[in-house]
Design a protein around this motif. Structure first.
Motif, PDB file in Angstrom:
ATOM      1  N   GLY A 116       0.779  -1.232   0.000  1.00  0.00           N
ATOM      2  CA  GLY A 116       0.000   0.000   0.000  1.00  0.00           C
ATOM      3  C   GLY A 116       0.809   1.278   0.000  1.00  0.00           C
ATOM      4  N   ASN A 117       0.300   2.309  -0.658  1.00  0.00           N
ATOM      5  CA  ASN A 117       0.948   3.614  -0.571  1.00  0.00           C
ATOM      6  C   ASN A 117       0.574   4.288   0.738  1.00  0.00           C
ATOM      7  N   LEU A 118      -0.630   3.990   1.207  1.00  0.00           N
ATOM      8  CA  LEU A 118      -1.095   4.571   2.460  1.00  0.00           C
ATOM      9  C   LEU A 118      -1.537   3.442   3.372  1.00  0.00           C
ATOM     10  N   ILE A 119      -1.305   3.598   4.634  1.00  0.00           N
ATOM     11  CA  ILE A 119      -1.674   2.565   5.592  1.00  0.00           C
ATOM     12  C   ILE A 119      -3.188   2.349   5.591  1.00  0.00           C
ATOM     13  N   PHE A 120      -3.930   3.402   5.254  1.00  0.00           N
ATOM     14  CA  PHE A 120      -5.393   3.298   5.219  1.00  0.00           C
ATOM     15  C   PHE A 120      -5.862   2.315   4.144  1.00  0.00           C
ATOM     16  N   GLU A 121      -5.079   2.220   3.058  1.00  0.00           N
ATOM     17  CA  GLU A 121      -5.462   1.326   1.971  1.00  0.00           C
ATOM     18  C   GLU A 121      -5.320  -0.149   2.357  1.00  0.00           C
ATOM     19  N   LEU A 122      -4.568  -0.378   3.426  1.00  0.00           N
ATOM     20  CA  LEU A 122      -4.323  -1.755   3.862  1.00  0.00           C
ATOM     21  C   LEU A 122      -5.306  -2.197   4.932  1.00  0.00           C
ATOM     22  N   SER A 123      -6.122  -1.250   5.379  1.00  0.00           N
ATOM     23  CA  SER A 123      -7.023  -1.506   6.503  1.00  0.00           C
ATOM     24  C   SER A 123      -8.091  -2.539   6.143  1.00  0.00           C
ATOM     25  N   LYS A 124      -8.317  -3.493   7.054  1.00  0.00           N
ATOM     26  CA  LYS A 124      -9.429  -4.444   6.920  1.00  0.00           C
ATOM     27  C   LYS A 124     -10.212  -4.363   8.218  1.00  0.00           C
ATOM     28  N   GLU A 125     -11.504  -4.131   8.098  1.00  0.00           N
ATOM     29  CA  GLU A 125     -12.301  -3.919   9.286  1.00  0.00           C
ATOM     30  C   GLU A 125     -12.155  -5.076  10.276  1.00  0.00           C
ATOM     31  N   GLY A 126     -11.876  -4.715  11.519  1.00  0.00           N
ATOM     32  CA  GLY A 126     -11.808  -5.720  12.577  1.00  0.00           C
ATOM     33  C   GLY A 126     -10.430  -6.348  12.763  1.00  0.00           C
ATOM     34  N   ARG A 127      -9.493  -6.074  11.843  1.00  0.00           N
ATOM     35  CA  ARG A 127      -8.164  -6.680  11.974  1.00  0.00           C
ATOM     36  C   ARG A 127      -7.355  -5.928  13.033  1.00  0.00           C
ATOM     37  N   LYS A 128      -6.548  -6.672  13.809  1.00  0.00           N
ATOM     38  CA  LYS A 128      -5.802  -6.039  14.893  1.00  0.00           C
ATOM     39  C   LYS A 128      -4.367  -6.520  14.898  1.00  0.00           C
ATOM     40  N   GLY A 129      -3.474  -5.640  15.348  1.00  0.00           N
ATOM     41  CA  GLY A 129      -2.068  -6.013  15.473  1.00  0.00           C
ATOM     42  C   GLY A 129      -1.662  -6.154  16.927  1.00  0.00           C
ATOM     43  N   TYR A 130      -2.612  -6.232  17.821  1.00  0.00           N
ATOM     44  CA  TYR A 130      -2.271  -6.287  19.246  1.00  0.00           C
ATOM     45  C   TYR A 130      -3.373  -7.036  19.969  1.00  0.00           C
ATOM     46  N   SER A 131      -3.065  -7.489  21.183  1.00  0.00           N
ATOM     47  CA  SER A 131      -4.139  -7.944  22.073  1.00  0.00           C
ATOM     48  C   SER A 131      -3.778  -7.471  23.473  1.00  0.00           C
ATOM     49  N   LEU A 132      -4.762  -6.903  24.126  1.00  0.00           N
ATOM     50  CA  LEU A 132      -4.497  -6.349  25.455  1.00  0.00           C
ATOM     51  C   LEU A 132      -4.666  -7.437  26.508  1.00  0.00           C
ATOM     52  N   PRO A 133      -3.882  -7.368  27.591  1.00  0.00           N
ATOM     53  CA  PRO A 133      -4.042  -8.366  28.660  1.00  0.00           C
ATOM     54  C   PRO A 133      -5.404  -8.210  29.333  1.00  0.00           C
ATOM     55  N   ARG A 134      -5.853  -9.296  29.981  1.00  0.00           N
ATOM     56  CA  ARG A 134      -7.131  -9.241  30.674  1.00  0.00           C
ATOM     57  C   ARG A 134      -7.083  -8.156  31.737  1.00  0.00           C
ATOM     58  N   ASN A 135      -8.140  -7.415  31.848  1.00  0.00           N
ATOM     59  CA  ASN A 135      -8.183  -6.308  32.807  1.00  0.00           C
ATOM     60  C   ASN A 135      -8.716  -6.796  34.145  1.00  0.00           C
ATOM     61  N   ASN A 136      -7.857  -6.719  35.177  1.00  0.00           N
ATOM     62  CA  ASN A 136      -8.251  -7.191  36.501  1.00  0.00           C
ATOM     63  C   ASN A 136      -8.643  -6.049  37.422  1.00  0.00           C
ATOM     64  N   TYR A 137      -8.731  -4.856  36.901  1.00  0.00           N
ATOM     65  CA  TYR A 137      -8.835  -3.699  37.799  1.00  0.00           C
ATOM     66  C   TYR A 137     -10.130  -2.910  37.640  1.00  0.00           C
ATOM     67  N   GLY A 138     -11.142  -3.513  37.066  1.00  0.00           N
ATOM     68  CA  GLY A 138     -12.387  -2.763  36.879  1.00  0.00           C
ATOM     69  C   GLY A 138     -12.250  -1.819  35.703  1.00  0.00           C
ATOM     70  N   SER A 139     -13.273  -1.067  35.409  1.00  0.00           N
ATOM     71  CA  SER A 139     -13.197  -0.237  34.217  1.00  0.00           C
ATOM     72  C   SER A 139     -13.583   1.202  34.542  1.00  0.00           C
ATOM     73  N   TYR A 140     -13.224   2.058  33.640  1.00  0.00           N
ATOM     74  CA  TYR A 140     -13.529   3.472  33.806  1.00  0.00           C
ATOM     75  C   TYR A 140     -14.078   3.996  32.489  1.00  0.00           C
ATOM     76  N   GLU A 141     -15.202   4.606  32.536  1.00  0.00           N
ATOM     77  CA  GLU A 141     -15.803   5.138  31.318  1.00  0.00           C
ATOM     78  C   GLU A 141     -15.483   6.621  31.196  1.00  0.00           C
ATOM     79  N   ILE A 142     -14.964   7.024  30.054  1.00  0.00           N
ATOM     80  CA  ILE A 142     -14.771   8.459  29.819  1.00  0.00           C
ATOM     81  C   ILE A 142     -16.159   9.090  29.695  1.00  0.00           C
ATOM     82  N   PRO A 143     -16.407  10.205  30.388  1.00  0.00           N
ATOM     83  CA  PRO A 143     -17.741  10.813  30.331  1.00  0.00           C
ATOM     84  C   PRO A 143     -18.183  11.052  28.887  1.00  0.00           C
ATOM     85  N   ALA A 144     -19.447  10.813  28.646  1.00  0.00           N
ATOM     86  CA  ALA A 144     -19.975  10.910  27.282  1.00  0.00           C
ATOM     87  C   ALA A 144     -19.693  12.266  26.653  1.00  0.00           C
ATOM     88  N   SER A 145     -19.700  13.313  27.489  1.00  0.00           N
ATOM     89  CA  SER A 145     -19.491  14.663  26.948  1.00  0.00           C
ATOM     90  C   SER A 145     -18.089  14.833  26.366  1.00  0.00           C
TER      91      SER A 145
END
Ligand code: PLP
Length: 469
Positions: free
Chosen positions: A7-36
């Motif tokens: 690809g000339n641009l990284i966007f041209e290589l994009s495939k929906e849902g494809r990922k280059g990482y996986s995050l470890p399981r979260n053991n610490y609860g979650s925090y939501e950024i306020p909707a605003s």
């Protein structure tokens, strides 16, 4: 490179849902950024696997020309080899992670480096004090001119508002003088490329009481050593002005002579040029300003911190790794290399000023003007052979300027290879001019519209997703 796959641009290589990482399981609860504070739609970021990303960017980097991939004889810019030891030193976490607002007692090592670098620069230039605040050569020019302006005003000499600049000067010289609120007076060059001393005498006779300074670079922008500096400095000093040295061309002077000894009062050094920092594409830079004893009290406030510290580290590493004796070889070797190329090519390329040069010199296109092949064509054809072009169409004194600066680092074999290719191109210009005029033929992109690219750069990717919505 397979540009379709990667690809000339990284966007041209994009495939929906494809990922280059996986995050470890979260053991610490979650925090939501306020909707605003959240965006309404997801950002249209490229979605790629890691290997695709690595190949995309590695291939892109291979499309770039750098001094690590080939000979880069860009005149006026000193694109020299940047030893890897410099990078290692600058990347040490103790230095790299410094914060400018850290308590002073925690940055003793960094401060020592500033002081030691200042001492080295004083020894190499013959000046007494340096400030490291300016971020580039042009910023240094402005800082130095402000020193000069402050000096005159501190003496109540308000009439000195003019700066003499040779017609061969780098464009930043008159620009800096103008930004500093000073008026530019141009002094002519002689046919031999040097400042016209008679013209300068005339200017000083007429406007001496208004002259704040004269700006010069030595060797000048033609790579020629100005032989009348002592007389020029005396003339300017006698009329009450100061001498400013544009240190962009300090490279060939290293170990040979010092601006302070020539009569200059204020100067800047382009650390990224003379003392080796990668600076293609406009940065980073460092333009420390040196002054003779007594002028340091006039240093202006141009930035709150000590400039680009990483560039200073690289400069100090370069100076230390060369050492006191080897640093004296820099100037003579840069001079030898430039003269070797000049003498080896001047039978096929037009040499308007045929004399010994310093670290660089200027051809005025091909000697045989009947081929119709221009300096631009030669520069483009060089790319096909794997060489970066020299500086073209600067200085403005000639129509087809081709300015070549090999630097001290290059081997005789590299210079011979370049000379062979330059001769080959001269042959091609005669035998098959269209081949040269339509170059480059081997690069991923041919000739771009420089003006359009500079005036209307397209730096963002039109987001397909938004377009579809
Ligand atoms: C490069 C250069 C400058 C400007 O320096 P920057 O670091 O690019 O701002 C000034 N004068 C001359 C002769 C130069 O070659």
């Amino acid at each position: 490179m397979n540009s379709r796959l990667y690809g000339n641009l990284i966007f041209e290589l994009s495939k929906e849902g494809r990922k280059g990482y996986s995050l470890p399981r979260n053991n610490y609860g979650s925090y939501e950024i306020p909707a605003s504070m959240r965006r309404a739609e997801e950002a249209a970021l490229p979605e790629c696997d890691e290997l695709t990303v690595v190949r995309h960017y590695t291939n892109l980097s291979n499309n770039n020309f750098g001094v690590d991939t080939g000979f880069y004889p860009l005149g006026s810019c000193t694109m020299k080899y940047n030893p890897k030891i410099n990078e290692e030193m600058a990347a040490q976490p103790q230095f790299q992670n410094l914060h400018p607002l850290q308590p002073e007692h925690t940055v003793v090592g960094a401060r020592a480096l500033v002081i030691l670098l200042e001492k080295s620069l004083c020894a190499l230039t013959g000046l007494a004090h340096f400030t490291f605040k300016p971020y580039a050569g042009a910023h240094g020019e402005l800082t130095g001119l402000m020193v000069i302006d402050n000096y005159h005003r501190s003496r109540g000499d308000m009439a000195r508002k003019k700066v003499i600049v040779p017609d061969s000067a780098h464009g930043t010289n008159p620009a800096s003088a103008a930004v500093c609120g000073l008026e530019i007076v141009e002094v002519k060059s002689l046919a031999n490329g040097q400042v016209d001393f008679e013209d300068l005498q005339r200017i000083v006779a007429e406007q001496g009481a208004e002259i704040a300074a004269m700006m010069m670079t030595n060797p000048n922008t033609l790579g020629l050593f100005e032989t009348r500096i002592p007389e020029i400095a005396k003339l300017i000093h006698d009329c009450g002005g100061l001498m400013y040295y544009d240190g962009a061309n300090l490279n060939p002077m290293l170990g040979a002579c010092r601006p302070g000894d020539m009569g200059f009062d204020v100067m800047h050094i382009n650390l990224h040029k003379t003392f080796s920092t990668p600076h293609g594409g406009g940065g980073p830079g460092s333009g420390p300003v040196g002054v003779r004893e007594g002028l340091q009290e006039h240093f202006p406030f141009v930035s709150p911190y000590h400039g680009n510290f990483g560039v200073m580290m690289r400069a100090y590493a370069y100076i230390l790794s060369l050492g006191r004796d080897q640093v004296k070889m820099v100037g003579p070797l840069a001079t030898l290399n430039a003269n070797y190329i000049k003498e080896s090519l001047k039978d096929v390329y037009e040499l308007p000023i045929d004399t010994t040069c310093c670290h660089e010199f200027v051809f005025d296109g091909l000697k045989d003007k009947s081929t119709g092949v221009t300096t631009m064509d030669i520069a483009k054809r060089l790319l096909d052979y794997g060489y970066h072009a020299p500086t073209i169409y600067f200085p403005l004194l000639f129509h087809e300027s081709l300015m070549i600066e090999p630097t001290e680092n290059e081997s005789k074999e590299t210079l011979d290879g370049f000379i062979t290719v330059m001769r080959q191109i001269a042959e091609e210009a005669k035998a098959d001019p269209e081949l040269v005029k339509s170059a480059p033929h081997t690069t991923p992109i041919g000739r771009v519209d420089d003006v359009l690219a500079a005036k209307h750069p397209v730096t963002t990717y039109k987001q397909l997703r938004n377009e579809q919505n």
